[in-house]
Design an enzyme around this catalytic site. Structure first.
Site, PDB file in Angstrom:
ATOM      1  CG  HIS A 119      -1.564   1.283   1.530  1.00 45.74           C
ATOM      2  ND1 HIS A 119      -2.486   1.952   0.704  1.00 45.74           N
ATOM      3  CD2 HIS A 119      -1.522   2.198   2.649  1.00 45.74           C
ATOM      4  CE1 HIS A 119      -2.920   3.018   1.231  1.00 45.74           C
ATOM      5  NE2 HIS A 119      -2.261   3.319   2.184  1.00 45.74           N
ATOM      6  CG  HIS A 139       0.319   7.558   4.183  1.00 47.96           C
ATOM      7  ND1 HIS A 139       1.001   6.549   2.960  1.00 47.96           N
ATOM      8  CD2 HIS A 139      -0.990   7.200   4.465  1.00 47.96           C
ATOM      9  CE1 HIS A 139      -0.179   6.014   2.962  1.00 47.96           C
ATOM     10  NE2 HIS A 139      -1.030   6.223   3.582  1.00 47.96           N
ATOM     11  CG  ASP A 140      -1.007   4.643   6.706  1.00 47.38           C
ATOM     12  OD1 ASP A 140      -1.906   5.812   7.174  1.00 47.38           O
ATOM     13  OD2 ASP A 140      -1.251   3.972   6.019  1.00 47.38           O
ATOM     14  CD  GLU A 144      -3.947   6.667  11.037  1.00 50.18           C
ATOM     15  OE1 GLU A 144      -4.930   5.829  10.507  1.00 50.18           O
ATOM     16  OE2 GLU A 144      -3.621   7.643  10.377  1.00 50.18           O
ATOM     17  CG  ASP A 145      -1.605   2.562  10.996  1.00 49.17           C
ATOM     18  OD1 ASP A 145      -2.336   2.899  11.970  1.00 49.17           O
ATOM     19  OD2 ASP A 145      -1.932   2.426   9.849  1.00 49.17           O
ATOM     20  CG  ASP A 198      -4.405   6.883   2.124  1.00 46.53           C
ATOM     21  OD1 ASP A 198      -3.807   5.466   2.408  1.00 46.53           O
ATOM     22  OD2 ASP A 198      -5.404   7.119   3.106  1.00 46.53           O
TER      23      ASP A 198
END
Length: 192
Positions: free
Chosen positions: A43, A69-70, A73-74, A130
């Site tokens: 991804h 980008h994640d 957050e993750d 995204d």
């Protein structure tokens, strides 16, 4: 021995490779939610490719931010760590595209819709890419335990987010529209 980012001026290819390695290691045990359970890095690489194509490869900051980008957050990555390794411009875009996990899921979704029109151009590019990637994945490898109604709801929510991103990049918007329409048709065809 690896050199700190500050000693690598004008080395976007090296910075890109370092960001890819960082993201791959941070997301090492993560898989997509779909039935194919693809490695999460797939991804991230798709989002980075879409952004690179949208900018004709002329904005390494946003491409690197797309890879990362994640991470806030993750993963266990911190704002400070990303800033130290990749610089203030990159971490700003990453922060702008990061959901606040202290909010409920419904609040986070609404916040994405509300914040989209006010995001920086770079953050809008990452968000568009995204959403394209997510809709493609949802259509071709949806989560097995999601009923059709939940999948369609996800498509409609993504459409609402992208409404606030319009006017950023015609090509990415066209790719989103195609993924939206084709994906809904494919999902509805799967449910028959």
């Amino acid at each position: 021995m690896s050199l700190p980012n500050a000693s690598l001026p004008n080395a976007p290819l090296l910075d890109f490779a370092r960001a890819l390695d960082f993201a791959a290691h941070k997301h090492i045990d993560q898989r997509r939610k779909g039935v194919r359970a693809e490695p999460y890095v797939n991804h991230l690489s798709e989002v980075a490719l879409l952004v690179a194509e949208a900018t004709a490869g002329k904005d390494p900051v946003v491409v690197i931010a797309a890879l990362l980008h994640d991470t806030l957050e993750d993963t266990d990555a911190s704002y400070e760590e990303i800033e130290q390794l990749f610089g203030a411009e990159v971490v700003q875009v990453v922060a702008e595209t990061t959901d606040d996990k202290r909010m409920s899921k419904a609040e986070r979704k609404q916040h994405q819709i509300d914040a989209a029109p006010h995001a920086s151009t770079r953050a809008k590019l990452v968000k568009l890419a995204d959403k394209v990637s997510n809709l493609r994945s949802m259509a071709h490898s949806p989560p097995a335990d999601w009923p059709l109604s939940r999948k369609v709801e996800y498509f409609e929510w993504a459409h609402a987010v992208v409404a606030g991103l319009r006017g950023t990049d015609a090509r990415l918007e066209s790719l989103f529209d195609r993924a939206y329409h084709d994906g809904l048709a494919e999902l509805r065809g799967q449910s028959v």
